[in-house]
Design a protein around this motif. Structure first.
Motif, PDB file in Angstrom:
ATOM      1  N   HIS A   1      11.902   2.951   8.338  1.00 59.67           N
ATOM      2  CA  HIS A   1      11.435   3.986   7.416  1.00 59.67           C
ATOM      3  C   HIS A   1      10.385   4.844   8.126  1.00 59.67           C
ATOM      4  N   LEU A   2      10.547   6.148   8.040  1.00 58.35           N
ATOM      5  CA  LEU A   2       9.564   7.088   8.577  1.00 58.35           C
ATOM      6  C   LEU A   2       8.640   7.509   7.439  1.00 58.35           C
ATOM      7  N   VAL A   3       7.360   7.597   7.738  1.00 56.18           N
ATOM      8  CA  VAL A   3       6.351   7.896   6.726  1.00 56.18           C
ATOM      9  C   VAL A   3       5.715   9.245   7.047  1.00 56.18           C
ATOM     10  N   GLU A   4       5.636  10.109   6.034  1.00 53.72           N
ATOM     11  CA  GLU A   4       5.020  11.431   6.195  1.00 53.72           C
ATOM     12  C   GLU A   4       4.103  11.709   5.012  1.00 53.72           C
ATOM     13  N   LEU A   5       3.039  12.470   5.271  1.00 51.93           N
ATOM     14  CA  LEU A   5       2.128  12.853   4.196  1.00 51.93           C
ATOM     15  C   LEU A   5       2.710  14.007   3.393  1.00 51.93           C
ATOM     16  N   THR A   6       2.436  13.998   2.103  1.00 53.23           N
ATOM     17  CA  THR A   6       2.775  15.130   1.232  1.00 53.23           C
ATOM     18  C   THR A   6       1.579  16.076   1.227  1.00 53.23           C
TER      19      THR A   6
ATOM     20  N   HIS B   1       0.828  -1.210   0.000  1.00 49.33           N
ATOM     21  CA  HIS B   1       0.000   0.000   0.000  1.00 49.33           C
ATOM     22  C   HIS B   1       0.862   1.260   0.000  1.00 49.33           C
ATOM     23  N   LEU B   2       1.929   1.265   0.792  1.00 49.03           N
ATOM     24  CA  LEU B   2       2.802   2.439   0.851  1.00 49.03           C
ATOM     25  C   LEU B   2       3.495   2.688  -0.481  1.00 49.03           C
ATOM     26  N   ASN B   3       3.913   1.615  -1.149  1.00 47.19           N
ATOM     27  CA  ASN B   3       4.533   1.776  -2.471  1.00 47.19           C
ATOM     28  C   ASN B   3       3.568   2.465  -3.426  1.00 47.19           C
ATOM     29  N   ALA B   4       2.313   2.001  -3.443  1.00 48.79           N
ATOM     30  CA  ALA B   4       1.306   2.590  -4.344  1.00 48.79           C
ATOM     31  C   ALA B   4       1.016   4.038  -3.959  1.00 48.79           C
ATOM     32  N   MET B   5       0.894   4.309  -2.663  1.00 43.84           N
ATOM     33  CA  MET B   5       0.590   5.665  -2.221  1.00 43.84           C
ATOM     34  C   MET B   5       1.755   6.613  -2.470  1.00 43.84           C
ATOM     35  N   GLU B   6       2.970   6.106  -2.338  1.00 46.16           N
ATOM     36  CA  GLU B   6       4.145   6.931  -2.633  1.00 46.16           C
ATOM     37  C   GLU B   6       4.184   7.246  -4.135  1.00 46.16           C
TER      38      GLU B   6
ATOM     39  N   GLY C   1       2.057  10.000  -5.011  1.00 45.72           N
ATOM     40  CA  GLY C   1       2.463  11.278  -4.432  1.00 45.72           C
ATOM     41  C   GLY C   1       1.754  11.629  -3.145  1.00 45.72           C
ATOM     42  N   LEU C   2       1.164  10.635  -2.456  1.00 45.63           N
ATOM     43  CA  LEU C   2       0.406  10.900  -1.230  1.00 45.63           C
ATOM     44  C   LEU C   2       1.282  10.917   0.020  1.00 45.63           C
ATOM     45  N   LEU C   3       2.437  10.267  -0.043  1.00 43.12           N
ATOM     46  CA  LEU C   3       3.311  10.212   1.121  1.00 43.12           C
ATOM     47  C   LEU C   3       4.757  10.030   0.684  1.00 43.12           C
ATOM     48  N   THR C   4       5.631  10.253   1.641  1.00 43.62           N
ATOM     49  CA  THR C   4       7.059  10.001   1.416  1.00 43.62           C
ATOM     50  C   THR C   4       7.543   9.081   2.528  1.00 43.62           C
ATOM     51  N   ARG C   5       8.607   8.347   2.205  1.00 45.20           N
ATOM     52  CA  ARG C   5       9.270   7.509   3.200  1.00 45.20           C
ATOM     53  C   ARG C   5      10.754   7.855   3.180  1.00 45.20           C
ATOM     54  N   ARG C   6      11.321   7.905   4.371  1.00 46.44           N
ATOM     55  CA  ARG C   6      12.754   8.163   4.466  1.00 46.44           C
ATOM     56  C   ARG C   6      13.299   7.346   5.633  1.00 46.44           C
ATOM     57  N   ARG C   7      14.573   7.088   5.569  1.00 48.44           N
ATOM     58  CA  ARG C   7      15.234   6.326   6.629  1.00 48.44           C
ATOM     59  C   ARG C   7      15.303   7.158   7.907  1.00 48.44           C
ATOM     60  N   ASP C   8      15.085   6.506   9.021  1.00 49.00           N
ATOM     61  CA  ASP C   8      15.245   7.138  10.325  1.00 49.00           C
ATOM     62  C   ASP C   8      16.745   7.345  10.548  1.00 49.00           C
ATOM     63  N   PRO C   9      17.181   8.585  10.788  1.00 47.84           N
ATOM     64  CA  PRO C   9      18.617   8.823  10.969  1.00 47.84           C
ATOM     65  C   PRO C   9      19.194   8.085  12.185  1.00 47.84           C
ATOM     66  N   ASP C  10      18.350   7.745  13.157  1.00 49.49           N
ATOM     67  CA  ASP C  10      18.812   7.037  14.353  1.00 49.49           C
ATOM     68  C   ASP C  10      18.819   5.528  14.179  1.00 49.49           C
ATOM     69  N   ASN C  11      18.074   5.037  13.175  1.00 47.10           N
ATOM     70  CA  ASN C  11      18.005   3.593  12.936  1.00 47.10           C
ATOM     71  C   ASN C  11      17.737   3.393  11.447  1.00 47.10           C
TER      72      ASN C  11
END
Length: 144
Positions: A91-96, A69-74, A77-87
């Motif tokens: 992956h951290l997920v945020e809405l666009t 689901h996240l792949n399709a939503m990304e 253009g509905l969300l972004t995922r990025r690596r957590d700098p601490d781990n």
């Protein structure tokens, strides 16, 4: 002949749940979304920065299903995922902005659907219904 004078509670609940879920999903589709998209947007919106494992738990699905689901939503253009700098494994997920707009659109559809679902039911009956549902959940919950 069954030993019941009316349909068993579980059967009645299952039929009703299925019908309501189908109607809710149709309302979300009419608004341009789906139930998985709505649940994902709602879960991301409900937490400051959600990681994929937390999201899967909030939504109640397996991690692999959420990834799909996240792949399709990304891609939409509905969300972004990025690596957590601490781990780096997280992956951290945020809405666009488009995700925020879709959230508002689906929230409006959910509110309209809820109003339709509650039509003709006084608040005290709905409160009692919520208590009955809680008791049913407790009756089938695993013993602790």
């Amino acid at each position: 002949m069954t030993p019941f004078d009316r349909p068993p509670v579980g059967m009645n609940l299952a039929r009703t749940s299925k019908l309501v879920a189908q109607a809710f999903d149709a309302a979300l589709v009419d608004a341009g979304g789906t139930l998985p998209v709505w649940l994902t947007l709602l879960s991301v919106k409900s937490s400051e920065l959600a990681n994929q494992r937390e999201l899967a738990g909030m939504i109640g699905i397996q991690g692999a299903t959420l990834t799909h689901h996240l792949n399709a939503m990304e891609a939409q253009g509905l969300l972004t995922r990025r690596r957590d700098p601490d781990n780096r494994r997280v992956h951290l997920v945020e809405l666009t902005q488009a995700g925020e707009a879709m959230f508002l659109k689906l929230r409006a559809a959910a509110l309209i659907f809820d109003k339709r679902l509650r039509a003709g039911l006084p608040d005290e009956r709905l409160a009692e219904f919520a208590e009955v549902l809680a008791a049913l959940r407790a009756n089938v919950a695993p013993a602790k």
